[in-house]
Every structure is written in C-alpha cells, then in structure tokens.
Design an enzyme around this catalytic site. Structure first.
Site, PDB file in Angstrom:
ATOM      1  N   GLY A  18       0.931  -1.411  -0.094  1.00 21.87           N
ATOM      2  CA  GLY A  18      -0.057   0.299  -0.114  1.00 21.87           C
ATOM      3  C   GLY A  18       0.720   1.392  -0.275  1.00 21.87           C
ATOM      4  O   GLY A  18       1.890   1.042  -0.397  1.00 21.87           O
ATOM      5  N   GLU A  52       8.678   8.187   3.641  1.00 26.24           N
ATOM      6  CA  GLU A  52       9.325   7.814   4.068  1.00 26.24           C
ATOM      7  C   GLU A  52      11.132   9.059   4.591  1.00 26.24           C
ATOM      8  O   GLU A  52      11.364   9.429   5.978  1.00 26.24           O
ATOM      9  CB  GLU A  52      10.167   6.998   3.406  1.00 26.24           C
ATOM     10  CG  GLU A  52      11.766   6.278   4.711  1.00 26.24           C
ATOM     11  CD  GLU A  52      11.957   4.959   3.552  1.00 26.24           C
ATOM     12  OE1 GLU A  52      12.538   4.223   4.149  1.00 26.24           O
ATOM     13  OE2 GLU A  52      12.129   5.120   2.308  1.00 26.24           O
TER      14      GLU A  52
END
Length: 344
Positions: A18, A52
């Site tokens: 995902g 991230e």
C-alpha cells in the site's frame, strides 16, 4: 556495512504494502542514528519514499543533534533535489492537484535534505570508493572504536559466530562471557573480531588490552581510569584517587548505559572485582567479555568456598581450542609462501 559491524535496517520493496508507511519501518527510523536516502531520477514519483524521507527529517529535527541524514545522489544533482530543476519539480506539481497539503510538505523536505552535503555518484562511476567512503563516515559518526586485526584470518569465522550466538544480542539481561584457552591460541584475535562486529550496537564500548600487565605495572586505579575514559570526561576520570572511589564511579556512570566492555588477558580475581564484579554495575543489555588463560579467575558475583570459587550462572564460558590441522596448514602456507594453500 554489516561486514563492518554496523547494524542496518534496509528499506526493501517487500515492506511496500500500500501507500502508507508500516509500523516496522517507522520504528526502524526512530531507532536509527543515521539515515541514508538514495536519490535516483524516479525518487520523487514514490509517495512511499517521500513520506519516509519526511519522517527521517522529523526525527532528525527533534533529536537535538543525535540523528543525522547522509544523502547519496545517484545520477541526480543536489539541485534536482532542491527543486531548482524540473526533474522532481514537475512530479510534485502533479501531486499537488490531488494531495496538496502533503505535496507542499514534501517540497520543504526535499529542499532541506538537498542542502545537506552528501555523495554524488553517476551511473557509470565505480561504487567501490563510494561504499568505502560511506562506511568510514558512518563509523566515525557512530563513534565506533575498531580494533586492528590481521588480514586474511584463518579458522576464525566459526568461532566468532559461536561466541555471538552465546552473547544472545536480543536478550535484555547483562551477560558476562569468559573466553579462555592456552596462551597463543587466538583468544584476543577472536575477541577483537567479535568486538568489531558488535560495538555499533551499544551506547558505548571499551576494549581494555593487557589487563594483567597493566595491573602489575600501573595498578588498578589506572585501569579504572582507562575503563571510564570512553564514557566520561577526562577531568572527572582524573579525580579517581583510590580503588573504592573508582568502583563507585564505574557503578554510578555505567549502571544505566548499554555497554560492551572487553577485559583482555585477566589473570586474577581482584582485577574483575575492581573493574566489573557484578551485572548490576551496568545497564540493561550490556555485554562484558573477559579473555583469560585461567578458568580459576572466573568468579564473578559469586562466593569462594573451601572447594574453590563458585562461578555465577550468568557467566558464560567459551574455550578456544587449538587450530584444526587444515587451518594450521593454511596459516603456515600464508606466512611461509605468502599465498593460500592449493590442493591438487
């Protein structure tokens, strides 16, 4: 990096389930001291990579200087990451149409990281020098103290793996491991390799060489100062004036720190009593490694009886055996002829 003893969490495609960052990766970022994002031409097209990176910047900013980002620019320029060219800029402009707020945040993140000095690598460049440069920089920033060992070691790997398995790095207990064997069998060499492999996993580490000789020539206070010198400012270490004072300072300074300490060539119980007598002197998950020729000195946290010293259950022992014949022949060949043994 793993070979250099650095504990690494590598982001991989298997984690990309995902678009949301999973708990495992978030925890890994929070636990890490150094982040190495690798910017490629397609980096900005990945929402995963951008989220991230944004979390890395967030963790770095709130770490008070304890975390750091070291970027690698792979066939892109810092100017691309700072959005001064169209390479990333066009991709982010498209994102703004559907995810306006998050895209604006990503823009700020990229500009911040693009200003950080990192490494530039073109696709046709050799990666060997870059890899070495990155590893050396990481080791310096982790303040990892490495011990020099002979190149092309023979018959060491199996011993090192066995010792690391005994140390059980996942355990929160304080563990003592005594590595014993006859003189010249390779206790110190094996221990140096283990120290190099594991030292980056600890808040602090120290390898005290030649404890026997140092205690005879310079005394226990000198050894206590040596031990604390890696964990405490020198001006406080120099205040130690007697052994009991040194013991109390060791307990006070190290009782809440996860440390790796090696006491090399121990030959008397009192050396251990004055440097590392009990597990509660050290923080959770600490590891204390002792090398010795004499199993009789391995009385730690125990009592002496008429039958001799009682070894505490949490002191593990590993005996270094003499080298097997084929390894001895290999070693002889290296030293005598400067090459590996060849068989026909």
């Amino acid at each position: 990096m793993v070979g250099a003893g650095i504990l690494v969490f590598r982001d991989s495609e298997s984690l990309h389930v995902g678009e949301e960052i999973g708990a495992e990766l978030l925890q890994a970022i929070e636990n890490s001291k150094i982040y190495i994002p690798i910017f490629s031409a397609n980096y900005a097209s990945s929402c995963w990579c951008l989220r991230e990176l944004a979390y890395m910047v967030k963790c770095t900013l709130k770490s008070n200087g304890h975390k750091e980002i070291l970027p690698i620019f792979l066939d892109v320029e810092p100017a691309d990451v700072k959005l001064k060219t169209n390479l990333y800029k066009q991709t982010l402009s498209k994102r703004q149409k559907t995810m306006c707020n998050e895209a604006k945040s990503w823009q700020k993140t990229l500009i911040v990281v693009g200003k950080i000095k990192g490494w530039n690598l073109k696709k046709d460049d050799s990666q060997v020098d870059l890899i070495q440069s990155v590893i050396e920089a990481v080791l310096v920033k982790l303040n990892v103290k490495y011990k020099n060992v002979t190149k092309h070691l023979v018959g060491v790997n199996d011993r090192v793996e066995a010792i690391i398995k005994m140390l059980d790095m996942e355990s929160n207990d304080v563990k003592f491991l005594a590595i014993h064997g006859i003189g010249g069998v390779g206790k110190t060499t094996v221990t140096k390799v283990v120290f190099n492999r594991l030292s980056s996993r600890f808040q602090g580490c120290n390898f005290l060489s030649d404890v026997r000789e140092s205690s005879e020539r310079q005394g226990f206070i000198h050894l206590q100062k040596q031990l604390l010198s890696k964990f405490l400012d020198r001006r406080y270490v120099d205040q130690i004036s007697e052994v009991d004072h040194g013991i109390n300072m060791i307990k006070r300074v190290l009782h809440n720190k996860k440390v790796l300490i090696v006491l090399d060539d121990v030959d008397e119980i009192k050396q251990l009593k004055n440097l590392a007598e009990k597990g509660n002197w050290f923080g959770s998950s600490s590891r204390i490694i002792i090398t010795t020729r004499y199993k009789s000195v391995l009385m730690i946290d125990g009592e002496a009886t008429s039958e001799g010293p009682i070894k505490c259950a949490n002191v593990l022992t590993y005996e270094v055996q003499e080298m097997e014949f084929h390894h001895a022949l290999e070693l002889f060949s290296r030293h005598a002829f400067g090459e590996r043994l060849s068989t026909r």
